[in-house]
Design a protein around this motif. Sequence first.
Motif, PDB file in Angstrom:
ATOM      1  N   HIS A 155       7.194  16.071   2.820  1.00  0.00           N
ATOM      2  CA  HIS A 155       6.225  16.923   2.131  1.00  0.00           C
ATOM      3  C   HIS A 155       5.986  16.393   0.722  1.00  0.00           C
ATOM      4  O   HIS A 155       6.913  16.138  -0.036  1.00  0.00           O
ATOM      5  N   LYS A 156       4.731  16.178   0.359  1.00  0.00           N
ATOM      6  CA  LYS A 156       4.350  15.669  -0.957  1.00  0.00           C
ATOM      7  C   LYS A 156       5.096  14.378  -1.288  1.00  0.00           C
ATOM      8  O   LYS A 156       5.579  14.185  -2.416  1.00  0.00           O
ATOM      9  N   SER A 157       5.168  13.496  -0.315  1.00  0.00           N
ATOM     10  CA  SER A 157       5.895  12.242  -0.508  1.00  0.00           C
ATOM     11  C   SER A 157       4.951  11.088  -0.823  1.00  0.00           C
ATOM     12  O   SER A 157       3.764  11.109  -0.487  1.00  0.00           O
ATOM     13  N   ILE A 158       5.511  10.087  -1.489  1.00  0.00           N
ATOM     14  CA  ILE A 158       4.816   8.840  -1.808  1.00  0.00           C
ATOM     15  C   ILE A 158       5.647   7.719  -1.187  1.00  0.00           C
ATOM     16  O   ILE A 158       6.788   7.492  -1.598  1.00  0.00           O
ATOM     17  N   ILE A 159       5.091   7.019  -0.211  1.00  0.00           N
ATOM     18  CA  ILE A 159       5.860   6.003   0.514  1.00  0.00           C
ATOM     19  C   ILE A 159       5.240   4.633   0.252  1.00  0.00           C
ATOM     20  O   ILE A 159       4.052   4.410   0.502  1.00  0.00           O
ATOM     21  N   LEU A 160       6.049   3.723  -0.255  1.00  0.00           N
ATOM     22  CA  LEU A 160       5.610   2.355  -0.513  1.00  0.00           C
ATOM     23  C   LEU A 160       5.883   1.490   0.709  1.00  0.00           C
ATOM     24  O   LEU A 160       7.029   1.425   1.185  1.00  0.00           O
ATOM     25  N   SER A 175       0.838  -1.203   0.000  1.00  0.00           N
ATOM     26  CA  SER A 175       0.000   0.000   0.000  1.00  0.00           C
ATOM     27  C   SER A 175       0.870   1.250   0.000  1.00  0.00           C
ATOM     28  O   SER A 175       2.084   1.192   0.213  1.00  0.00           O
ATOM     29  N   ILE A 176       0.247   2.378  -0.249  1.00  0.00           N
ATOM     30  CA  ILE A 176       0.947   3.659  -0.355  1.00  0.00           C
ATOM     31  C   ILE A 176       0.543   4.559   0.804  1.00  0.00           C
ATOM     32  O   ILE A 176      -0.645   4.708   1.103  1.00  0.00           O
ATOM     33  N   VAL A 177       1.547   5.160   1.440  1.00  0.00           N
ATOM     34  CA  VAL A 177       1.314   6.204   2.437  1.00  0.00           C
ATOM     35  C   VAL A 177       1.552   7.527   1.711  1.00  0.00           C
ATOM     36  O   VAL A 177       2.685   7.858   1.357  1.00  0.00           O
ATOM     37  N   LEU A 178       0.482   8.254   1.444  1.00  0.00           N
ATOM     38  CA  LEU A 178       0.537   9.468   0.629  1.00  0.00           C
ATOM     39  C   LEU A 178       0.337  10.689   1.510  1.00  0.00           C
ATOM     40  O   LEU A 178      -0.661  10.788   2.231  1.00  0.00           O
TER      41      LEU A 178
END
Length: 606
Positions: free
Chosen positions: A128-133, A103-106
């Motif tokens: 800030h404005k990160s996309i974490i897998l 899942s993605i932590v947006l």
Amino acid sequence: MNCLSLITLISLLYSVVSFSPSILSPARKSIRQHWHRKHTIQKNQSNENDEEDWRNFRAKLVMQYRQEESGISTANLDRDDNTSSSLNDAWAYESGDTIEKGSIVLSRHPEEVQTKDPESGLTQQYFHKSIILVLDHIENVYTKGIILNRPTNLLLSDDDFVNADGSPLEGSSQDNKWKVWFGGEVNGILSDDPEIICLHSLDNEFADQESNVVMKGIKWTSLEGARKIVQSGHASASDFLTFIGYCGWDAGQLVEELDKESWYMVAADSTTLLEELKKNNESDEILDAGLDSWRLLMSMIGKQKKIPDEKDDSFEDLMLKEWTKERLLYPTEEEGDQLANQFLSTVTASKSFGTEVRVGSVLRSSASLHYNPFLLSDQEYHKSILLIIQDDDDMSVGVILNMPSSSTVSLEFTNERTGVQKSFMIPERYGGRFSEAGEEEVMLWFHCNDELKSKGIGNPLDDTTEYSIWSISPDDAANVIATGQATAEDFIVVSGLSVWEKAPGGIAGGIQGEVNNHLFEIIPAENIASIFDILLQQEPMTQETIDDNINYMELAWSESPSKDADTRKPTGLQQSTKIYKSDVTISELADVALKRWITAFLLQDE
């Protein structure tokens, strides 16, 4: 029950896969890798397919629900014309509070967060404005992920890595080039024990044996595993994205942050993620990389209206750009040598370089038009005035003089003859983040009153000059105020300490090292009295006084302008005095960051 409620009840179980960490030294120097035991990854292709079937099924339900509710097709996404995937295969949706591998932590935009974080932008700018897998999640234990939209310009070869004993890697090849990404600060590139995670989408049995499945089409392995796959002829180094460091949450921490609405939990198809990774990997614009990917995912989950109509010019955007420039853009070897020579020239030309810093020395923080050492962290030292009160083989100790807090020190006196009561309020100043061990909060009192000096009231911190600031006990200060020998406005009261540790034996570090590194400058003794007088005009920090207090802070800082010529001749992006693609200068942003820091840490809730 609608389909969204149903989806939040669905959870998947994942096995825990261990991994071997690697050690990375500073860029382009030897990189040490721990070679631990081999890991056998048991594969179950049917389970992987079943898992992806569930993800696709949930996605279709959500897409159908959206279309029924809004009448807007979710396939109308802003994508490049040359995208290789079908829009019908592209999907993403909010998964509520469901945290699972893949899942993605947006990150949400700061403007839409319900509970405003006063520290937003001051620390951990990379979120800030990160996309974490999410790579791994064990409920009530921990969550681990990597940031997908923070590429660097750093390209490492096998020769940059060595075994733990310093020997070269077996089968090392200069032809293997590993593009480095910032995965997170935990075990990051600057740590003593960096962790390397190689992401890929290879589809062959040999790669599967060395890899962990995150989701269909996306897998990860260690650097050791990636090199084995390359050596076997089943891939090249360019097939891997090399992440250094990761993001970690302790038990319940991510859930708590979700409750505070700091993040969106998102499920997305692997094709979309791989396309965005490829686009950012091939981009030469490191300072822009990843922001479009964040916007795309926000749009895909139906949050277009949550994205302000801006040009990436908010405070958090500007701080992220500067963080990216300072942390993700690495100089070439030639540029590195040039910068090192320029830095050496600057510090050795400084009038403060080599000048002994002693107890009683008064310093001011350094800053140039091209760089501010206290922009991305320790913002309280921007335009600070320091007084050194202790210096030994273990550490240097000082206090910030020009940072009044919202607290006050109250004094009350009663005239024994007349019975008239008098009260005085003195601003309590923030001196630093440390306090004396085992002690209750200690207030340090200082004065620069010539009449009190002539009477020997107090103690000079530097007995080599008549301009020295004097320390005085609270009782003596109260006594001279009560007897009319001085007023409350003659004193500065400080709580908290600033500490700079030294290397064993006191041979390096401390405040002397900070001065030699051009972070602080020694203020000439003859300027101390005028600076002290300016600071006495500051008042307790409130919303009404913050601007005046900052003006006095800057006035005192400017009272002793730097006499050191900035001999550096920055190259490339370092030439600019402005933030990338912005009209805001580095100096202006540092001023805003200072005010934000004061608001976050020194202003009590009113």
